[in-house]
Design an enzyme around this catalytic site. Structure first.
Site, PDB file in Angstrom:
ATOM      1  N   TYR A 142       0.817  -1.219   0.000  1.00 21.67           N
ATOM      2  CA  TYR A 142       0.000   0.000   0.000  1.00 21.67           C
ATOM      3  C   TYR A 142       0.852   1.271   0.000  1.00 21.67           C
ATOM      4  O   TYR A 142       0.440   2.289  -0.547  1.00 21.67           O
ATOM      5  CB  TYR A 142      -0.904   0.036   1.240  1.00 21.67           C
ATOM      6  CG  TYR A 142      -2.234  -0.628   1.061  1.00 21.67           C
ATOM      7  CD1 TYR A 142      -2.316  -1.954   0.649  1.00 21.67           C
ATOM      8  CD2 TYR A 142      -3.422   0.055   1.300  1.00 21.67           C
ATOM      9  CE1 TYR A 142      -3.541  -2.576   0.497  1.00 21.67           C
ATOM     10  CE2 TYR A 142      -4.650  -0.563   1.153  1.00 21.67           C
ATOM     11  CZ  TYR A 142      -4.702  -1.877   0.753  1.00 21.67           C
ATOM     12  OH  TYR A 142      -5.913  -2.487   0.608  1.00 21.67           O
ATOM     13  N   LYS A 192       4.472 -14.749   2.095  1.00 24.26           N
ATOM     14  CA  LYS A 192       4.673 -15.425   0.807  1.00 24.26           C
ATOM     15  C   LYS A 192       6.190 -15.598   0.657  1.00 24.26           C
ATOM     16  O   LYS A 192       6.819 -15.077  -0.271  1.00 24.26           O
ATOM     17  CB  LYS A 192       4.044 -14.587  -0.323  1.00 24.26           C
ATOM     18  CG  LYS A 192       4.016 -15.264  -1.684  1.00 24.26           C
ATOM     19  CD  LYS A 192       3.032 -16.412  -1.800  1.00 24.26           C
ATOM     20  CE  LYS A 192       3.189 -17.114  -3.150  1.00 24.26           C
ATOM     21  NZ  LYS A 192       2.394 -18.352  -3.257  1.00 24.26           N
ATOM     22  N   ASP A 224      -1.508 -18.063   0.238  1.00 24.33           N
ATOM     23  CA  ASP A 224      -2.478 -18.803  -0.591  1.00 24.33           C
ATOM     24  C   ASP A 224      -3.076 -19.966   0.200  1.00 24.33           C
ATOM     25  O   ASP A 224      -4.282 -20.227   0.147  1.00 24.33           O
ATOM     26  CB  ASP A 224      -1.857 -19.257  -1.927  1.00 24.33           C
ATOM     27  CG  ASP A 224      -0.456 -19.834  -1.787  1.00 24.33           C
ATOM     28  OD1 ASP A 224       0.112 -19.797  -0.683  1.00 24.33           O
ATOM     29  OD2 ASP A 224       0.081 -20.334  -2.808  1.00 24.33           O
ATOM     30  N   ASP A 248      -5.853  -7.257   3.776  1.00 17.64           N
ATOM     31  CA  ASP A 248      -7.045  -6.652   3.170  1.00 17.64           C
ATOM     32  C   ASP A 248      -7.892  -7.735   2.519  1.00 17.64           C
ATOM     33  O   ASP A 248      -9.103  -7.820   2.737  1.00 17.64           O
ATOM     34  CB  ASP A 248      -6.602  -5.613   2.124  1.00 17.64           C
ATOM     35  CG  ASP A 248      -7.793  -4.971   1.443  1.00 17.64           C
ATOM     36  OD1 ASP A 248      -8.724  -4.554   2.154  1.00 17.64           O
ATOM     37  OD2 ASP A 248      -7.806  -4.910   0.194  1.00 17.64           O
ATOM     38  N   ASP A 252     -11.666  -9.661   3.983  1.00 11.81           N
ATOM     39  CA  ASP A 252     -12.960  -9.694   3.277  1.00 11.81           C
ATOM     40  C   ASP A 252     -13.452 -11.136   3.201  1.00 11.81           C
ATOM     41  O   ASP A 252     -14.642 -11.422   3.389  1.00 11.81           O
ATOM     42  CB  ASP A 252     -12.841  -9.115   1.855  1.00 11.81           C
ATOM     43  CG  ASP A 252     -13.272  -7.658   1.794  1.00 11.81           C
ATOM     44  OD1 ASP A 252     -13.036  -6.925   2.776  1.00 11.81           O
ATOM     45  OD2 ASP A 252     -13.853  -7.238   0.761  1.00 11.81           O
TER      46      ASP A 252
HETATM   47  C1  IPM Z   1     -10.340  -1.667   4.098  1.00 12.54           C
HETATM   48  C2  IPM Z   1     -10.658  -0.976   2.820  1.00 12.54           C
HETATM   49  C3  IPM Z   1      -9.580   0.064   2.554  1.00 12.54           C
HETATM   50  C4  IPM Z   1      -8.278  -0.682   2.371  1.00 12.54           C
HETATM   51  C5  IPM Z   1      -9.837   1.022   1.403  1.00 12.54           C
HETATM   52  C6  IPM Z   1     -11.143   1.739   1.547  1.00 12.54           C
HETATM   53  C7  IPM Z   1      -8.697   1.978   1.216  1.00 12.54           C
HETATM   54  O1  IPM Z   1     -10.795  -1.871   1.773  1.00 12.54           O
HETATM   55  O2  IPM Z   1     -10.258  -1.001   5.135  1.00 12.54           O
HETATM   56  O3  IPM Z   1     -10.169  -2.891   4.091  1.00 12.54           O
HETATM   57  O4  IPM Z   1      -7.982  -1.165   1.274  1.00 12.54           O
HETATM   58  O5  IPM Z   1      -7.536  -0.774   3.344  1.00 12.54           O
HETATM   59 MN    MN Z   2     -10.639  -3.934   2.385  1.00 12.84          MN
END
Ligand code: IPM
Ligand code: MN
Length: 365
Positions: A142, A192, A224, A248, A252
């Site tokens: 990032y 990784k 992975d 990240d 999710d």
């Molecule tokens: C998260 C989001 C953020 C990230 C975005 C909105 C920049 O996806 O907090 O997971 O990628 O960190």
């Molecule tokens: Mn995110």
């Protein structure tokens, strides 16, 4: 009463303001019952901040956040600001805040709310899933430089850089080890290392720290493999520590295990007490302004704020218990399945507040 704690509120875009205002109501009632003074001050961030000021986070917004006890954050982004050629994006505001406040560890707990287990995409008994992902938040892919898109005679090129210092890796792993010792003493260090140089450094640091923490059971997992194990054996994880981008993506994936992303809070912490608290979900522009968004992730984020920035563990537990209770009673916003009573954003928060009033807060009057 001690001096009030200043909370910097950054509602942001989409459903951010709707859910954040409900989290504030919850904090206000908890503060009142526990006899803790809280003051709220709102700052603009994200797309709405770009519209007003041309930038996604103003210098005074960052300054105010720095001086606060904690930041309560909503969500940023939306189709209006989605142009990939734009020079500034709503997300830049959040990234600048994380970096500017030195919030290197992003804690994302994953638990299953019993009655929601049936909505999980996973088969089998997932009721015992209970782990926490510690995502490195101010380094890695990032933030590494260079990062840009440019013209060359043979067409455009782009570069992102994944970079880490040993110090950055060590401090976030230490956060993970501390948490592991408070939990089931298991830590999965996710990298990784078979391909990336940063992964190899990560693994060396994790191996060194594992020796220092002989009481913690450490395993090194390739990212992975981790993605696969999150859906095959999520019960086996306790604390997972990983790089920014890996974290990240994995969070999710992890957030849906429990049946709804609308229930998942997060805390971003640094070296001191100041933290930023936000739901994992985004700004959901499609339902913004309709009063149907689920405020529980924001409310649970407020619970984490009470725990980590204000040191009010009993108050944090009361809020978490109140959320469990309203789910057990069958209250559901549109994003969560099952249940017996469909409610909107404000009604859901009303229900949480009324449970809190009934329960009281330990240590409060
Ligand atoms: C998260 C989001 C953020 C990230 C975005 C909105 C920049 O996806 O907090 O997971 O990628 O960190
Ligand atoms: Mn995110």
């Amino acid at each position: 009463m001690a001096r009030p704690a200043h909370i910097c509120v950054m509602p942001g875009d989409g459903i951010g303001p709707e859910v954040t205002s409900q989290a504030i109501r919850v904090l206000e009632i908890v503060g009142k019952i526990a006899g803790v003074g809280l003051e709220f001050h709102t700052e603009t961030v994200g797309g709405c901040c770009i519209d007003e000021t041309g930038t996604a986070l103003t210098p005074s917004g960052l300054r105010h956040a720095k001086r606060s006890a904690a930041v309560l954050f909503g969500a940023v982004g939306g189709p209006k600001w989605d142009d990939p050629t734009a020079s500034v994006r709503p997300e830049d505001g959040l990234l600048a805040l994380r970096k500017g406040l030195g919030l290197f560890a992003n804690l994302r707990p994953v638990q299953v709310f019993g009655p929601l287990a049936a909505a999980s995409p996973l088969k089998g008994d997932i009721s015992s899933v209970d782990f926490i992902v510690v995502r490195e938040l101010t380094g890695g892919l990032y933030f590494g430089k260079p990062k840009r898109v440019w013209d060359t005679p043979s067409g455009r090129r782009a570069v992102d850089t994944c970079a880490y210092s040993e110090v950055e890796i060590e401090r976030v792993l230490r956060t993970g080890f501390t948490l592991a010792r408070q939990r089931r003493s298991k830590l999965a260090s996710v990298d990784k290392a078979n391909v990336l140089a940063t992964g190899r450094l990560w693994r060396q640091v994790a191996t060194r720290l594992a020796r220092e923490h002989a009481d913690v059971q450490v395993e090194h997992v390739l990212v992975d493999t981790c993605a696969m194990r999150l859906v095959t054996r999520p019960q086996d994880f306790d604390v997972i520590v990983t790089e920014n981008t890996f974290g990240d993506i994995l969070t999710d994936e992890a957030a849906v295990i429990g049946g709804s992303m609308g229930m998942m809070p997060s805390a971003s912490l640094g070296a001191g007490r100041l933290g930023l608290y936000e739901p994992i979900h985004g700004s959901a522009p499609d339902i913004a302004g309709k009063g149907i968004a689920n405020p529980l992730a924001a409310i649970l984020s407020a619970a984490l704020l009470l725990r980590y920035s204000l040191g009010l563990e009993a108050a944090a537990r009361t809020v978490e218990h109140a959320v469990d209770t309203v789910i057990d009673r069958g209250l559901r916003t549109a994003d969560i399945a099952g249940g017996s009573k469909f409610v909107g954003t404000v009604e859901m928060a009303d229900a949480v507040i009324s449970v809190i009033k009934d329960l009281g807060v330990e240590g409060g009057p």
